[in-house]
Design a protein around this motif. Structure first.
Motif, PDB file in Angstrom:
ATOM      1  N   TRP A  56       0.862  -1.178   0.000  1.00 13.61           N
ATOM      2  CA  TRP A  56       0.000   0.000   0.000  1.00 13.61           C
ATOM      3  C   TRP A  56       0.898   1.228   0.000  1.00 13.61           C
ATOM      4  O   TRP A  56       1.737   1.363   0.892  1.00 13.61           O
ATOM      5  CB  TRP A  56      -0.875   0.018   1.252  1.00 13.61           C
ATOM      6  N   LYS A  63       0.326  -5.526   0.477  1.00 14.08           N
ATOM      7  CA  LYS A  63      -1.043  -5.446  -0.033  1.00 14.08           C
ATOM      8  C   LYS A  63      -1.603  -6.823  -0.372  1.00 14.08           C
ATOM      9  O   LYS A  63      -2.717  -7.158  -0.010  1.00 14.08           O
ATOM     10  CB  LYS A  63      -1.062  -4.567  -1.276  1.00 14.08           C
ATOM     11  N   LYS A  77      -5.182  -1.786   4.140  1.00 13.15           N
ATOM     12  CA  LYS A  77      -4.242  -0.675   4.151  1.00 13.15           C
ATOM     13  C   LYS A  77      -3.806  -0.403   5.591  1.00 13.15           C
ATOM     14  O   LYS A  77      -2.670  -0.012   5.854  1.00 13.15           O
ATOM     15  CB  LYS A  77      -4.971   0.549   3.583  1.00 13.15           C
TER      16      LYS A  77
END
Length: 94
Positions: A56, A63, A77
């Protein structure tokens, strides 16, 4: 030769291991790798033969990861590793 380089790369083993004491960005990412079945980024890159892992941009957290059975793990996130999970995270030293 290329082969020996890859073989050498594949043989990176941790020198020591300890349990995380407190949460940090590093511990958060280790938690994510370990959820997906890897020690950490080093092992993930070896097994999957990839140079890059998707993070992220806002937080720098991992991610998504591909497990050894090829299913994908998607991560938020924000922080996912709760305080009670922190001691379960293994920190590898190379």
């Amino acid at each position: 030769s290329e082969v020996s380089g890859d073989m050498a790369k594949a043989d990176i083993k941790p020198k020591s291991i300890h349990q995380a004491k407190e949460w940090s960005d590093h511990v958060e990412n280790l938690y994510r790798y370990q959820q997906a079945g890897y020690r950490d980024e080093v092992e993930y890159k070896q097994v999957k033969q990839v140079d890059m892992v998707e993070h992220w941009p806002e937080t720098g957290f991992v991610k998504k990861l591909q497990r050894k059975d090829n299913t994908f793990y998607y991560y938020n996130k924000q922080r996912e590793c709760e305080d009670k999970e922190v001691p379960k995270v293994k920190v590898y030293v190379y």
